[in-house]
Design a protein around this motif. Structure first.
Motif, PDB file in Angstrom:
ATOM      1  N   GLU A 104     -67.061 -33.935  30.473  1.00  0.00           N
ATOM      2  CA  GLU A 104     -66.507 -32.775  31.170  1.00  0.00           C
ATOM      3  C   GLU A 104     -66.237 -31.635  30.196  1.00  0.00           C
ATOM      4  N   LEU A 105     -65.733 -31.977  29.015  1.00  0.00           N
ATOM      5  CA  LEU A 105     -65.468 -30.947  28.012  1.00  0.00           C
ATOM      6  C   LEU A 105     -66.771 -30.301  27.558  1.00  0.00           C
ATOM      7  N   ARG A 106     -67.778 -31.115  27.278  1.00  0.00           N
ATOM      8  CA  ARG A 106     -69.074 -30.564  26.859  1.00  0.00           C
ATOM      9  C   ARG A 106     -69.639 -29.617  27.907  1.00  0.00           C
ATOM     10  N   ALA A 107     -69.518 -29.973  29.175  1.00  0.00           N
ATOM     11  CA  ALA A 107     -70.051 -29.142  30.248  1.00  0.00           C
ATOM     12  C   ALA A 107     -69.388 -27.769  30.277  1.00  0.00           C
ATOM     13  N   VAL A 108     -68.128 -27.707  29.911  1.00  0.00           N
ATOM     14  CA  VAL A 108     -67.386 -26.453  29.966  1.00  0.00           C
ATOM     15  C   VAL A 108     -67.640 -25.583  28.750  1.00  0.00           C
ATOM     16  N   VAL A 109     -67.808 -26.175  27.575  1.00  0.00           N
ATOM     17  CA  VAL A 109     -67.872 -25.385  26.346  1.00  0.00           C
ATOM     18  C   VAL A 109     -69.274 -25.249  25.768  1.00  0.00           C
ATOM     19  N   GLN A 110     -70.275 -25.845  26.379  1.00  0.00           N
ATOM     20  CA  GLN A 110     -71.606 -25.875  25.783  1.00  0.00           C
ATOM     21  C   GLN A 110     -72.213 -24.497  25.550  1.00  0.00           C
ATOM     22  N   ASP A 111     -71.897 -23.537  26.378  1.00  0.00           N
ATOM     23  CA  ASP A 111     -72.502 -22.219  26.205  1.00  0.00           C
ATOM     24  C   ASP A 111     -71.594 -21.229  25.476  1.00  0.00           C
ATOM     25  N   ALA A 112     -70.446 -21.693  25.026  1.00  0.00           N
ATOM     26  CA  ALA A 112     -69.532 -20.796  24.313  1.00  0.00           C
ATOM     27  C   ALA A 112     -70.029 -20.587  22.888  1.00  0.00           C
ATOM     28  N   ASP A 113     -70.204 -19.342  22.515  1.00  0.00           N
ATOM     29  CA  ASP A 113     -70.635 -19.022  21.153  1.00  0.00           C
ATOM     30  C   ASP A 113     -69.418 -18.517  20.391  1.00  0.00           C
ATOM     31  N   LEU A 114     -68.498 -19.452  20.134  1.00  0.00           N
ATOM     32  CA  LEU A 114     -67.219 -19.068  19.548  1.00  0.00           C
ATOM     33  C   LEU A 114     -66.974 -19.747  18.215  1.00  0.00           C
ATOM     34  N   GLY A 115     -68.017 -20.050  17.502  1.00  0.00           N
ATOM     35  CA  GLY A 115     -67.845 -20.598  16.162  1.00  0.00           C
ATOM     36  C   GLY A 115     -67.756 -22.104  16.134  1.00  0.00           C
ATOM     37  N   LYS A 116     -67.779 -22.643  14.941  1.00  0.00           N
ATOM     38  CA  LYS A 116     -67.753 -24.087  14.720  1.00  0.00           C
ATOM     39  C   LYS A 116     -66.378 -24.655  15.014  1.00  0.00           C
ATOM     40  N   ARG A 117     -66.362 -25.698  15.785  1.00  0.00           N
ATOM     41  CA  ARG A 117     -65.125 -26.424  16.002  1.00  0.00           C
ATOM     42  C   ARG A 117     -65.301 -27.791  15.363  1.00  0.00           C
ATOM     43  N   PHE A 118     -64.247 -28.391  14.916  1.00  0.00           N
ATOM     44  CA  PHE A 118     -64.341 -29.681  14.249  1.00  0.00           C
ATOM     45  C   PHE A 118     -64.216 -30.820  15.256  1.00  0.00           C
ATOM     46  N   VAL A 119     -63.120 -30.909  15.931  1.00  0.00           N
ATOM     47  CA  VAL A 119     -62.925 -31.992  16.882  1.00  0.00           C
ATOM     48  C   VAL A 119     -62.295 -31.409  18.142  1.00  0.00           C
ATOM     49  N   ASP A 120     -62.884 -31.707  19.258  1.00  0.00           N
ATOM     50  CA  ASP A 120     -62.307 -31.362  20.550  1.00  0.00           C
ATOM     51  C   ASP A 120     -62.242 -32.633  21.377  1.00  0.00           C
ATOM     52  N   ARG A 121     -61.138 -32.837  22.026  1.00  0.00           N
ATOM     53  CA  ARG A 121     -60.992 -33.969  22.947  1.00  0.00           C
ATOM     54  C   ARG A 121     -60.334 -33.440  24.211  1.00  0.00           C
ATOM     55  N   LEU A 122     -60.762 -33.965  25.338  1.00  0.00           N
ATOM     56  CA  LEU A 122     -60.150 -33.651  26.619  1.00  0.00           C
ATOM     57  C   LEU A 122     -59.663 -34.962  27.214  1.00  0.00           C
ATOM     58  N   VAL A 123     -58.386 -34.985  27.587  1.00  0.00           N
ATOM     59  CA  VAL A 123     -57.776 -36.213  28.089  1.00  0.00           C
ATOM     60  C   VAL A 123     -57.036 -35.896  29.382  1.00  0.00           C
ATOM     61  N   ARG A 124     -57.218 -36.759  30.372  1.00  0.00           N
ATOM     62  CA  ARG A 124     -56.454 -36.631  31.609  1.00  0.00           C
ATOM     63  C   ARG A 124     -55.263 -37.574  31.514  1.00  0.00           C
ATOM     64  N   VAL A 125     -54.064 -37.020  31.697  1.00  0.00           N
ATOM     65  CA  VAL A 125     -52.836 -37.816  31.623  1.00  0.00           C
ATOM     66  C   VAL A 125     -51.985 -37.562  32.862  1.00  0.00           C
ATOM     67  N   SER A 126     -51.139 -38.513  33.162  1.00  0.00           N
ATOM     68  CA  SER A 126     -50.163 -38.359  34.247  1.00  0.00           C
ATOM     69  C   SER A 126     -48.836 -37.927  33.643  1.00  0.00           C
ATOM     70  N   LEU A 127     -48.110 -37.144  34.399  1.00  0.00           N
ATOM     71  CA  LEU A 127     -46.813 -36.647  33.941  1.00  0.00           C
ATOM     72  C   LEU A 127     -45.678 -37.462  34.548  1.00  0.00           C
ATOM     73  N   LEU A 128     -44.608 -37.586  33.803  1.00  0.00           N
ATOM     74  CA  LEU A 128     -43.419 -38.263  34.316  1.00  0.00           C
ATOM     75  C   LEU A 128     -42.800 -37.485  35.472  1.00  0.00           C
ATOM     76  N   SER A 129     -42.851 -36.162  35.386  1.00  0.00           N
ATOM     77  CA  SER A 129     -42.223 -35.325  36.409  1.00  0.00           C
ATOM     78  C   SER A 129     -42.929 -35.438  37.754  1.00  0.00           C
ATOM     79  N   GLY A 130     -44.207 -35.778  37.732  1.00  0.00           N
ATOM     80  CA  GLY A 130     -44.967 -35.859  38.972  1.00  0.00           C
ATOM     81  C   GLY A 130     -45.322 -34.511  39.551  1.00  0.00           C
ATOM     82  N   ASP A 131     -44.906 -33.414  38.878  1.00  0.00           N
ATOM     83  CA  ASP A 131     -45.158 -32.074  39.408  1.00  0.00           C
ATOM     84  C   ASP A 131     -46.631 -31.846  39.733  1.00  0.00           C
TER      85      ASP A 131
END
Length: 133
Positions: free
Chosen positions: A47-74
């Motif tokens: 999902e992260l690759r799909a979003v950033v693949q066409d961005a020409d914004l320089g070299k990035r070292f490590v990107d991770r996208l994580v889905r987490v649940s919140l305690l608040s439930g908001d």
């Protein structure tokens, strides 16, 4: 392909994935305490690759996208975009804003963008990005 950056990136990617709760606790303790760790966290590299693949914004070292649940439930769950930045880069703050917006725009979920700087430049402190006219 730049294998030197792969050698640098892989340990960070592996460590973040393998020790995500500990990583969050150490680097982002306030955020750590907002996450419901009894629920599964899911890494979303495709999902992260799909979003950033066409961005020409320089070299990035490590990107991770994580889905987490919140305690608040908001929002029940959110995305956490983690970036490890290893060099001084003028486009860094802009890239964080662009990726945050692209992720939100595509998935319509809240996104927390977090950065870990691993460079040795104490005087370089990117804090914000904006425009003025």
């Amino acid at each position: 392909m730049d294998t030197s950056s792969d050698q640098y990136d892989s340990p960070w990617k592996d460590a973040i994935e393998r020790y995500f709760p500990e990583f969050m606790s150490f680097y982002f303790p306030d955020a750590y305490h907002e996450i419901d760790w009894s629920k599964e966290h899911i890494f979303l590299d495709q999902e992260l690759r799909a979003v950033v693949q066409d961005a020409d914004l320089g070299k990035r070292f490590v990107d991770r996208l994580v889905r987490v649940s919140l305690l608040s439930g908001d929002a029940s769950w959110i995305y956490i975009h983690v970036e490890v930045q290893g060099t001084k880069q003028a486009e860094f703050a802009e890239r964080m804003v662009v990726y945050n917006y692209r992720l939100f725009d595509r998935y319509k979920r809240p996104v927390a963008s977090l950065a870990v700087r691993v460079d040795e430049l104490r005087q370089w402190k990117p804090t914000s990005y904006g425009h003025s006219y």
